[in-house]
Design a protein around this motif. Structure first.
Motif, short mmCIF file in Angstrom:
data_model
loop_
_atom_site.label_atom_id
_atom_site.label_comp_id
_atom_site.label_asym_id
_atom_site.label_seq_id
_atom_site.Cartn_x
_atom_site.Cartn_y
_atom_site.Cartn_z
N ILE A 57 9.65 0.11 -11.51
CA ILE A 57 8.90 -0.82 -10.67
C ILE A 57 7.55 -1.04 -11.35
O ILE A 57 6.92 -0.09 -11.83
CB ILE A 57 8.69 -0.24 -9.24
CG1 ILE A 57 10.03 -0.14 -8.49
CG2 ILE A 57 7.69 -1.08 -8.46
CD1 ILE A 57 10.68 -1.46 -8.11
N GLY A 90 10.70 0.66 -4.84
CA GLY A 90 11.62 1.52 -5.59
C GLY A 90 12.82 1.88 -4.74
O GLY A 90 13.97 1.82 -5.19
N ARG A 91 12.55 2.22 -3.50
CA ARG A 91 13.64 2.54 -2.56
C ARG A 91 14.56 1.32 -2.40
O ARG A 91 15.79 1.46 -2.43
CB ARG A 91 13.04 2.94 -1.21
CG ARG A 91 14.06 3.12 -0.10
CD ARG A 91 13.36 3.45 1.21
NE ARG A 91 12.85 4.81 1.22
CZ ARG A 91 13.54 5.87 1.65
NH1 ARG A 91 14.77 5.72 2.11
NH2 ARG A 91 13.02 7.06 1.62
N LEU A 125 15.45 2.43 -14.33
CA LEU A 125 14.78 1.97 -13.11
C LEU A 125 13.28 1.97 -13.33
O LEU A 125 12.69 2.99 -13.69
CB LEU A 125 15.11 2.90 -11.95
CG LEU A 125 16.54 2.84 -11.45
CD1 LEU A 125 16.83 4.04 -10.56
CD2 LEU A 125 16.79 1.55 -10.68
N TYR A 131 12.10 12.43 -6.17
CA TYR A 131 12.12 11.07 -5.63
C TYR A 131 13.55 10.68 -5.25
O TYR A 131 13.80 10.19 -4.15
CB TYR A 131 11.54 10.09 -6.66
CG TYR A 131 11.56 8.66 -6.20
CD1 TYR A 131 10.68 8.22 -5.21
CD2 TYR A 131 12.46 7.75 -6.72
CE1 TYR A 131 10.71 6.92 -4.76
CE2 TYR A 131 12.50 6.44 -6.29
CZ TYR A 131 11.61 6.03 -5.31
OH TYR A 131 11.64 4.74 -4.87
N ARG A 139 3.89 -0.47 -7.06
CA ARG A 139 4.44 0.83 -6.62
C ARG A 139 3.86 1.28 -5.29
O ARG A 139 2.79 0.85 -4.89
CB ARG A 139 4.18 1.89 -7.70
CG ARG A 139 5.03 1.64 -8.92
CD ARG A 139 4.84 2.69 -9.99
NE ARG A 139 5.48 2.22 -11.23
CZ ARG A 139 5.33 2.76 -12.42
NH1 ARG A 139 4.56 3.82 -12.56
NH2 ARG A 139 5.95 2.25 -13.46
N GLY A 140 4.60 2.18 -4.65
CA GLY A 140 4.12 2.79 -3.41
C GLY A 140 4.30 1.92 -2.19
O GLY A 140 3.71 2.19 -1.14
N LYS A 141 5.09 0.88 -2.30
CA LYS A 141 5.31 -0.02 -1.16
C LYS A 141 6.77 -0.04 -0.71
O LYS A 141 7.20 -0.95 -0.01
CB LYS A 141 4.91 -1.45 -1.55
CG LYS A 141 3.47 -1.61 -1.99
CD LYS A 141 3.24 -3.03 -2.49
CE LYS A 141 1.83 -3.19 -3.06
NZ LYS A 141 1.67 -4.49 -3.74
N GLY A 142 7.56 0.90 -1.20
CA GLY A 142 8.96 0.96 -0.81
C GLY A 142 9.88 0.12 -1.68
O GLY A 142 11.09 0.03 -1.42
#
Ligand SMILES: CC(C)(COP(=O)(O)OP(=O)(O)OC[C@H]1O[C@@H](n2cnc3c(N)ncnc32)[C@H](O)[C@@H]1OP(=O)(O)O)[C@@H](O)C(=O)NCCC(=O)NCCS
Length: 142
Positions: free
Chosen positions: A64, A74-75, A62, A103, A69-72
């Motif tokens: 990104i 990855g979720r 995985l 995480y 990054r940090g914008k959701g």
């Protein structure tokens, strides 16, 4: 919005994983499916992979893109990979991580004993060779 597209050329994935210090030595082996994650404009923003094809599958590789990054995302990528695994018959998703356990705990994964791991995990090169014994094993029901 994020979509998964099956990856044919593993070269950019290999470069992204290498840049993050993640395993690449087994990418071309059979039994693995890799995807690129693209945004609503069709721009690639990351990668993900699944190993195994049954009720237990290993979530791996995985990444990104640093700039995204940090914008959701990855979720969203983990959610999309979860759906891809479920659609191919998975009931449990396993994950080995060295430094991102917190995480994934935040995304519904729980710590698992290495002794509980199914064959798809214990026979993976990530488990036997590529990840150190100190790597955390996590599991989530899909
Ligand atoms: C881990 C990764 C996929 C997260 O992608 P992302 O798009 O930034 O994630 P999200 O936007 O959904 O979440 C960001 C949050 O997760 C946190 N986070 C990111 N990486 C983390 C880590 N390794 N451990 C704990 N928290 C982490 C961020 O601090 C941020 O927290 P905040 O919302 O409180 O600010 C991305 O950082 C990455 O590609 N890392 C390098 C490769 C990697 O470690 N992959 C996982 C290997 S198993």
């Amino acid at each position: 919005m994020l979509s998964l597209v099956p990856l044919r050329d593993l070269t950019p994935l290999g470069a992204a994983l290498t840049a993050e210090g993640l395993p690449v030595d087994d990418l071309a082996q059979p039994g693995r499916r890799f995807f690129e994650a693209v945004d609503a404009h069709g721009t690639r923003i990351g990668f993900g992979g699944l190993e195994g094809a049954g009720q237990d599958q290993l979530l791996r590789s995985l990444v990104i893109d640093k700039a995204a990054r940090g914008k959701g995302l990855g979720r969203a990528l983990v959610a999309a990979m979860n759906d891809a695994a479920r659609d191919s018959g998975a009931e449990r998703l396993w994950l080995l991580t060295i430094d991102a356990a917190d995480y994934f705990r935040g995304l519904g994964f729980a710590d698992a004993e290495r002794a509980m791991a199914p064959a798809v995990v214990t026979e993976s090169l990530q488990f036997t060779t590529l990840c150190p014994g100190s790597a955390k094993l996590l599991m989530k029901r899909v």
